[in-house]
Design a protein around this motif. Sequence first.
Motif, PDB file in Angstrom:
ATOM      1  N   LEU A 250      13.569   4.318 -10.120  1.00  0.00           N
ATOM      2  CA  LEU A 250      13.434   4.438  -8.193  1.00  0.00           C
ATOM      3  C   LEU A 250      11.890   4.088  -7.748  1.00  0.00           C
ATOM      4  N   TYR A 251      11.949   4.202  -6.674  1.00  0.00           N
ATOM      5  CA  TYR A 251      10.738   3.648  -5.513  1.00  0.00           C
ATOM      6  C   TYR A 251      11.553   4.798  -4.191  1.00  0.00           C
ATOM      7  N   LEU A 252      10.258   5.146  -3.307  1.00  0.00           N
ATOM      8  CA  LEU A 252      10.896   6.001  -2.845  1.00  0.00           C
ATOM      9  C   LEU A 252       9.668   5.617  -1.414  1.00  0.00           C
ATOM     10  N   ILE A 253       9.938   4.680  -0.570  1.00  0.00           N
ATOM     11  CA  ILE A 253       8.678   3.878  -0.015  1.00  0.00           C
ATOM     12  C   ILE A 253       8.933   4.246   1.319  1.00  0.00           C
ATOM     13  N   ARG A 254       7.490   4.853   2.017  1.00  0.00           N
ATOM     14  CA  ARG A 254       7.588   5.145   3.520  1.00  0.00           C
ATOM     15  C   ARG A 254       6.196   5.041   4.365  1.00  0.00           C
ATOM     16  N   ALA A 255       6.670   4.692   5.062  1.00  0.00           N
ATOM     17  CA  ALA A 255       5.846   4.455   6.443  1.00  0.00           C
ATOM     18  C   ALA A 255       5.959   5.189   7.904  1.00  0.00           C
ATOM     19  N   PRO A 256       5.430   4.685   8.554  1.00  0.00           N
ATOM     20  CA  PRO A 256       5.663   5.407   9.633  1.00  0.00           C
ATOM     21  C   PRO A 256       6.847   5.079  10.704  1.00  0.00           C
ATOM     22  N   LYS A 257       7.448   3.688  10.614  1.00  0.00           N
ATOM     23  CA  LYS A 257       8.283   3.226  11.246  1.00  0.00           C
ATOM     24  C   LYS A 257       9.548   2.014  10.073  1.00  0.00           C
TER      25      LYS A 257
ATOM     26  N   TYR B  77      -1.199  -2.450  -7.250  1.00  0.00           N
ATOM     27  CA  TYR B  77      -1.640  -3.651  -6.427  1.00  0.00           C
ATOM     28  C   TYR B  77      -1.592  -4.380  -5.117  1.00  0.00           C
ATOM     29  N   LEU B  78      -0.443  -4.282  -4.869  1.00  0.00           N
ATOM     30  CA  LEU B  78       0.437  -3.855  -3.231  1.00  0.00           C
ATOM     31  C   LEU B  78      -0.159  -2.390  -2.061  1.00  0.00           C
ATOM     32  N   ARG B  79      -0.403  -1.441  -2.961  1.00  0.00           N
ATOM     33  CA  ARG B  79      -1.408  -0.260  -2.615  1.00  0.00           C
ATOM     34  C   ARG B  79      -2.126  -0.886  -1.723  1.00  0.00           C
ATOM     35  N   GLU B  80      -3.130  -2.005  -1.981  1.00  0.00           N
ATOM     36  CA  GLU B  80      -3.986  -1.698  -1.061  1.00  0.00           C
ATOM     37  C   GLU B  80      -4.067  -2.773   0.298  1.00  0.00           C
ATOM     38  N   HIS B  81      -2.721  -3.834   0.306  1.00  0.00           N
ATOM     39  CA  HIS B  81      -2.294  -4.295   0.999  1.00  0.00           C
ATOM     40  C   HIS B  81      -1.169  -3.967   2.046  1.00  0.00           C
ATOM     41  N   VAL B  82      -0.875  -2.966   2.438  1.00  0.00           N
ATOM     42  CA  VAL B  82      -0.002  -2.502   2.518  1.00  0.00           C
ATOM     43  C   VAL B  82      -0.670  -1.217   4.372  1.00  0.00           C
ATOM     44  N   VAL B  83       0.065  -1.260   5.449  1.00  0.00           N
ATOM     45  CA  VAL B  83      -0.421   0.042   6.266  1.00  0.00           C
ATOM     46  C   VAL B  83      -0.820   1.174   6.330  1.00  0.00           C
ATOM     47  N   GLN B  84      -2.259   1.724   6.343  1.00  0.00           N
ATOM     48  CA  GLN B  84      -2.270   3.060   6.100  1.00  0.00           C
ATOM     49  C   GLN B  84      -1.987   3.873   5.650  1.00  0.00           C
ATOM     50  N   GLU B  85      -1.100   4.139   6.348  1.00  0.00           N
ATOM     51  CA  GLU B  85      -0.566   5.224   6.443  1.00  0.00           C
ATOM     52  C   GLU B  85       0.829   5.318   5.231  1.00  0.00           C
ATOM     53  N   ALA B  86       1.132   4.553   4.516  1.00  0.00           N
ATOM     54  CA  ALA B  86       2.211   3.984   3.914  1.00  0.00           C
ATOM     55  C   ALA B  86       2.061   4.584   2.320  1.00  0.00           C
ATOM     56  N   ARG B  87       3.452   4.798   2.411  1.00  0.00           N
ATOM     57  CA  ARG B  87       3.011   6.354   0.467  1.00  0.00           C
ATOM     58  C   ARG B  87       4.311   4.940  -0.736  1.00  0.00           C
TER      59      ARG B  87
ATOM     60  N   ALA C 177       2.643  13.756   6.706  1.00  0.00           N
ATOM     61  CA  ALA C 177       2.972  12.934   5.817  1.00  0.00           C
ATOM     62  C   ALA C 177       3.740  13.568   4.626  1.00  0.00           C
ATOM     63  N   GLY C 178       5.458  13.486   5.614  1.00  0.00           N
ATOM     64  CA  GLY C 178       6.147  13.533   4.788  1.00  0.00           C
ATOM     65  C   GLY C 178       7.622  13.135   5.953  1.00  0.00           C
ATOM     66  N   SER C 179       8.866  13.563   5.089  1.00  0.00           N
ATOM     67  CA  SER C 179       9.814  12.445   6.012  1.00  0.00           C
ATOM     68  C   SER C 179      10.802  13.701   6.058  1.00  0.00           C
ATOM     69  N   THR C 180      11.635  13.465   7.074  1.00  0.00           N
ATOM     70  CA  THR C 180      13.171  14.580   7.822  1.00  0.00           C
ATOM     71  C   THR C 180      13.903  13.486   7.956  1.00  0.00           C
ATOM     72  N   ASP C 181      15.095  14.195   7.823  1.00  0.00           N
ATOM     73  CA  ASP C 181      16.355  13.364   7.707  1.00  0.00           C
ATOM     74  C   ASP C 181      16.851  13.885   9.104  1.00  0.00           C
ATOM     75  N   VAL C 182      16.222  15.006   9.073  1.00  0.00           N
ATOM     76  CA  VAL C 182      16.550  15.328  11.259  1.00  0.00           C
ATOM     77  C   VAL C 182      16.271  13.945  11.784  1.00  0.00           C
ATOM     78  N   SER C 183      14.884  13.389  11.859  1.00  0.00           N
ATOM     79  CA  SER C 183      14.796  12.273  12.665  1.00  0.00           C
ATOM     80  C   SER C 183      16.285  11.270  12.880  1.00  0.00           C
ATOM     81  N   ASP C 184      16.285  10.955  12.349  1.00  0.00           N
ATOM     82  CA  ASP C 184      17.939  11.052  12.725  1.00  0.00           C
ATOM     83  C   ASP C 184      18.870  11.148  13.542  1.00  0.00           C
ATOM     84  N   VAL C 185      18.643  11.839  13.651  1.00  0.00           N
ATOM     85  CA  VAL C 185      19.140  13.251  14.669  1.00  0.00           C
ATOM     86  C   VAL C 185      18.592  12.635  15.691  1.00  0.00           C
ATOM     87  N   SER C 186      17.559  12.727  15.728  1.00  0.00           N
ATOM     88  CA  SER C 186      17.037  12.779  17.129  1.00  0.00           C
ATOM     89  C   SER C 186      16.872  11.560  18.210  1.00  0.00           C
TER      90      SER C 186
END
Length: 477
Positions: A255-262, A222-232, A380-389
């Motif tokens: 186990l949850y994997l929660i994603r968003a742009p920031k 039910y929460l899915r309707e009330h988060v930013v569009q890009e969230a997963r 629409a994906g994630s990478t741990d290279v991000s933290d190096v950047s």
Amino acid sequence: MSTDFSVHQYLLTNRNHFESISQYIWEHPETRYLEFESASFLANELEKEGFSVQYGVGGIETAFIASYGSGKPVIGFLGEFDALSGLSQKANSTKQEPIKLGGIGHGCGHNLLGTGALAAAFAVKAFLIDNNTNGTVKFYGCPAEEGGSGKTFMVREGIFDDLDIALTWHPSYANSIMSLSSLANYQVYFRFKGVASHAANSPHLGRSALDAVELMNVGVNYLREHVVQEARMHYAITNSGGFSPNVVQSEAEVLYLIRAPKVAQVDDIYKRICKIAQGAALMTETEMTIIFDKACSNYEPNRRLELILNEKLHEAGAIQPTEEEQQFAKDIWKTLSEGEKENSLAGMKSFGYSGDSSEFKGKYLSDIISEYIPSAEVMAGSTDVSDVSWVVPTAQLTTATSAIGTPLHTWQMVTQGISSFAHSGMLLSSEAMANTAIHLFTHPEDLQAIKAEHTEKRKKEPYICPIPKDVKPSAVK
């Protein structure tokens, strides 16, 4: 300074050796933080090449740093080598044929990724020797990109702090600069404990942990309707409480994997999910425990570094496939669903491709290099290279190693992982990365401009590691 050294010629001369390294890693797939054989093999190859190797960095057994040279600048190549559960597959096959049912396979091409970065490091070392040039080249053995955020843990421990530049790549079916940002994420276990009881004789005495998990999942849906569009928000029930329906399940876990742009957006959604989990525990009179598993930030591109990497990629030129390679790719294309075929352009664009795919009409392998157009979009994906950047100027490219449309994390990706075209694409990435590093060894003014861009960004938004200090890396359960 000598002008005779050629990265292309060096890689061509040593191609068979690099192919054998990639094949060894492909043949010994291992999941996150359990890559003992792969890490040891790569580290040994680096030692044989004259690199000094530091093992177990950042408190992670399968993480290592291999270094050659001395002084500044210090340029690092990021290598991955972990695989995925459930993707065992025979090589060069046009049908799904597991080597071991339910086994592990390189469904994201990390055998190519790690070897390609290693080959680039070898080529740069050869350049430094040939030109008697000061500077340091490093190869970072980075475990657990798949669901483990190994690099984020390494960043937290300061492993990349002495780097001036970081370079890496990823296999795909495009040739382009990976200019898009990525989704930040948290991965978290929610564990419920209830009371077991006979489900028919005394159900009123039981308190179902499985009910709590199911109620939590309903609440999150039910929460899915009330988060930013890009969230997963993805989840997997990792413990359903057993196989006996006549027992009230006293333990269950999701186990949850929660994603968003920031990261801040992820954190906000995470806190709301925690409240839902608490509500599920209240409704079922169970106890709930939260176990933070891992996290990673969004990717921060460095545009000045990308420009140089793009120039070197175009100078190297796209691989022109043979008729046999095109036929194999066509046969792989036929195994894809209509949805996968239709999604091929979107898949390319997520890797930085900027065209409309019209140049691939009647083709099954990419034989061109995409125009570099920096994008503010988020893949629409994630990478741990991000933290190096976030802590060092970083750039990524992708090169074509598989048939157009091949989705990552599939048997089709695995089966193409040691093909001739895959290895040609791998060494194309090595050439572009190595020549970028060499350019920066010889053009300090460009290096300073790249670092200045990075510094300016961090002034506006300092880095905060998304993984709490007390969380430790963990293997797949």
